[in-house]
Write a protein that holds these residues in place. Structure first.
Motif, PDB file in Angstrom:
ATOM      1  N   ASP A   3       0.845  -1.186   0.000  1.00 17.89           N
ATOM      2  CA  ASP A   3       0.000   0.000   0.000  1.00 17.89           C
ATOM      3  C   ASP A   3       0.886   1.243   0.000  1.00 17.89           C
ATOM      4  OD1 ASP A   3      -2.001   1.741   0.409  1.00 17.89           O
ATOM      5  OD2 ASP A   3      -2.910   0.630   2.080  1.00 17.89           O
ATOM      6  N   GLU A   5      -0.184   4.091   1.002  1.00 14.58           N
ATOM      7  CA  GLU A   5      -0.612   4.894   2.160  1.00 14.58           C
ATOM      8  C   GLU A   5       0.317   4.596   3.331  1.00 14.58           C
ATOM      9  OE1 GLU A   5      -3.111   7.224   3.053  1.00 14.58           O
ATOM     10  OE2 GLU A   5      -2.805   7.412   0.876  1.00 14.58           O
ATOM     11  N   ARG A  73       8.510  10.799   3.302  1.00 11.19           N
ATOM     12  CA  ARG A  73       7.973   9.434   3.260  1.00 11.19           C
ATOM     13  C   ARG A  73       9.153   8.464   3.188  1.00 11.19           C
ATOM     14  NH1 ARG A  73       3.111   8.048   0.761  1.00 11.19           N
ATOM     15  NH2 ARG A  73       4.277   6.920  -0.831  1.00 11.19           N
TER      16      ARG A  73
END
Ligand SMILES: [Fe+2]
Ligand SMILES: [Fe+2]
Length: 393
Positions: A3, A5, A73
Motif C-alpha cells: 500500500d 498509504e 515518506r
C-alpha cells in the motif's frame, strides 16, 4: 502490492538525527513490513539531507512529500534477516553462526562463525545444571574470611611437615582440576551456557583451593613439600585428554570422586582446626564437581550405553601409560601415615599406616559404588577401580 498509504507516522518535531531521532525512526520502521511506508514529520535544520543519507545506510528509501515542507515518506527496506532462537528449547545442535548471542536473542544473520567444537547437546549437557550452579554461587567461601587461621596451634615439626607435604600434593591436583575445565570452556558453544557457567564456577573453586592449601602449607612455618614425577605424569594424562566426556569422567567421577574420600579422611584425622575447616569447605565444592561429572555421564549413557565400554578401556589405557608408576608417591604416602598417626613413634606409625590402608580400601569401595551407580557391572567397576591411578586424581 504494498500500500502506498503510510502505515505509521512519526513526528520528530525539531529533534535532529544526531540528537536521537534515529531511535524513533527505527522503532517506527521495525513495526512495518518491507515495502510499507512511514510518514515522517520534522523541522530540524538539514533533516532532508540527513534523513536521506541515513535511509540509504539502513537500506530504506526516502522521498519528500511533494509540496509539504517538513514532511517525508520513508519506505521500509527488507532489513537484515534475523535468526530467532528459543530461550526455552535447547537445541540438539547449535549453529556456529549463532556466535556469542545469548539463547533466546534475535540474531542478525551474516555474523562471524566461531570455532566452537563442542556444539552438540550430547557433547556437554547434564541434568541438574541449574541446581549445581545455584549451589556453587551460594557456597562460595573466602580463604581469608572463612578459615579460623588464628586458631592454628604449634604442631610438632614432623606433623607440620606432613601437613605441608599433603598441601603441596593437594595443590598440584587442584591445578590439574582447574586447567581441565578451563581448556574446554572456550570450545563449548554458548547456546549451552549452563554448562559453561558450572565449569566456570569449578575453575574458581579450584583456584581458591590452590590458594587456601598453599596458604595452609606456609602458615605453620614448614616449607612446601616435594612434587613427585609420578604425580605429574598422572596429571599430565588428564590435562591432555582431548575428549570432553572422557575428561569429565576421568577428572570429575574417578579423580575428584576419589578426592572426596581423601578430603573426608584428612578432615577426620586433622591435627588442627584450620586444616579441618579447609577440608570441609573443599569437600563441599568437590561434591558439586563430582555431581556435574556424574550427571553428564548419566546423560550420555542414556543415549550411548556402549560408551561405558569405551570409558572402561580409557581407564585401562591410562593405567598402562602410567605402568612405570609403582604406586602413590612415597612423599605423600609417608606424610599421610604421619598425619593420620599423629607422629613418628612406632606406635603412631603403625596406627597411621593402618588408617592409610583403610583409606585406600574406602577409596576403592566408593569408586566401585559410584561406577555401579552409573550402570557399570560390578566386575567391570571393580576392575576399573583397581586400574585407577594410584595418585588418586
Ligand atoms: Fe579442588
Ligand atoms: Fe574439583
Amino acid at each position: 502490492m504494498p500500500d502506498s498509504e503510510p502505515r505509521q507516522r512519526v513526528d520528530l518535531e525539531d529533534l535532529a538525527l544526531h540528537e536521537g531521532a534515529t531511535v524513533l525512526l527505527r522503532r517506527a520502521l521495525a513495526a512495518l513490513a518491507p515495502g510499507d511506508w512511514l510518514e515522517v514529520h520534522g523541522d530540524s535544520p538539514e533533516l532532508a539531507g540527513h534523513l536521506a543519507a541515513w535511509c540509504r545506510k539502513e537500506g530504506h528509501s526516502c522521498e519528500t512529500k511533494q509540496g509539504v515542507p517538513g514532511m517525508y515518506r520513508v519506505q521500509a527496506g527488507s532489513g537484515t534477516p534475523i535468526i530467532v532462537t528459543s530461550e526455552t528449547q535447547i537445541a540438539e545442535a547449535a549453529d556456529p553462526a549463532w556466535g556469542l548471542a545469548p539463547r533466546g536473542a534475535r540474531i542478525e544473520s551474516g555474523g562471524p562463525e566461531f570455532a566452537f567444537t563442542l556444539r552438540q547437546k550430547r557433547d556437554v549437557w547434564a541434568r541438574e545444571l541449574d541446581a549445581i550452579y545455584t549451589q556453587a554461587v551460594a557456597n562460595q567461601w573466602s580463604a581469608s574470611r572463612d578459615v579460623p587461621w588464628s586458631q592454628l596451634p604449634k604442631l610438632s615439626s614432623e606433623v607440620e611437615g606432613a601437613v605441608a607435604q599433603i598441601m603441596t600434593f593437594l595443590t598440584e591436583n587442584e591445578f590439574a582440576a582447574l586447567y581441565v575445565p578451563a581448556r574446554f570452556i572456550p570450545r563449548i558453544h554458548p547456546h549451552y551456557r549452563e554448562v559453561v557457567e558450572v565449569l566456570a564456577m569449578q575453575v574458581v573453586d579450584e583456584a581458591r583451593h590452590a590458594e587456601a592449601f598453599t596458604r595452609r602449607a606456609e602458615a605453620g612455618g614448614a616449607q612446601l613439600g616435594t612434587t613427585a614425577v609420578s604425580g605429574q605424569l598422572s596429571l599430565k594424562t588428564l590435562l591432555e585428554e582431548p575428549d570432553f566426556t572422557t575428561a569429565a569422567f576421568l577428572l570429575c567421577v574417578m579423580g575428584e570422586g576419589t578426592f572426596l574420600t581423601l578430603l573426608k579422611f584428612l578432615c577426620e584425622r586433622s591435627p588442627d582446626p584450620v586444616t579441618a575447616a579447609l577440608m570441609t569447605l573443599a569437600h563441599r565444592d568437590e561434591a558439586r564437581h563430582v555431581a556435574f561429572g556424574t550427571e553428564h555421564l548419566r546423560y550420555v549413557f542414556e543415549r550411548e550405553p556402549n560408551l561405558r565400554a569405551t570409558l572402561a578401556a580409557a581407564v585401562e589405557r591410562r593405567s598402562r601409560m602410567l605402568a612405570s608408576i609403582s604406586g602413590l608417591s612415597p612423599y605423600v604416602h609417608d606424610a599421610l601415615v604421619i598425619f593420620a598417626g599423629g607422629g613418628l613413634s612406632t606406635g603412631q606409625v603403625r596406627a597411621g599406616a593402618q588408617h592409610v590402608a583403610a583409606l585406600h580400601r574406602e577409596m576403592d569401595r566408593a569408586r566401585r559404588e559410584r561406577l555401579q551407580a552409573l550402570g557399570f557391572e560390578p566386575e567391570v567397576a571393580s576392575r576399573m577401580s583397581s586400574y585407577h591411578t594410584k595418585n588418586f586424581m
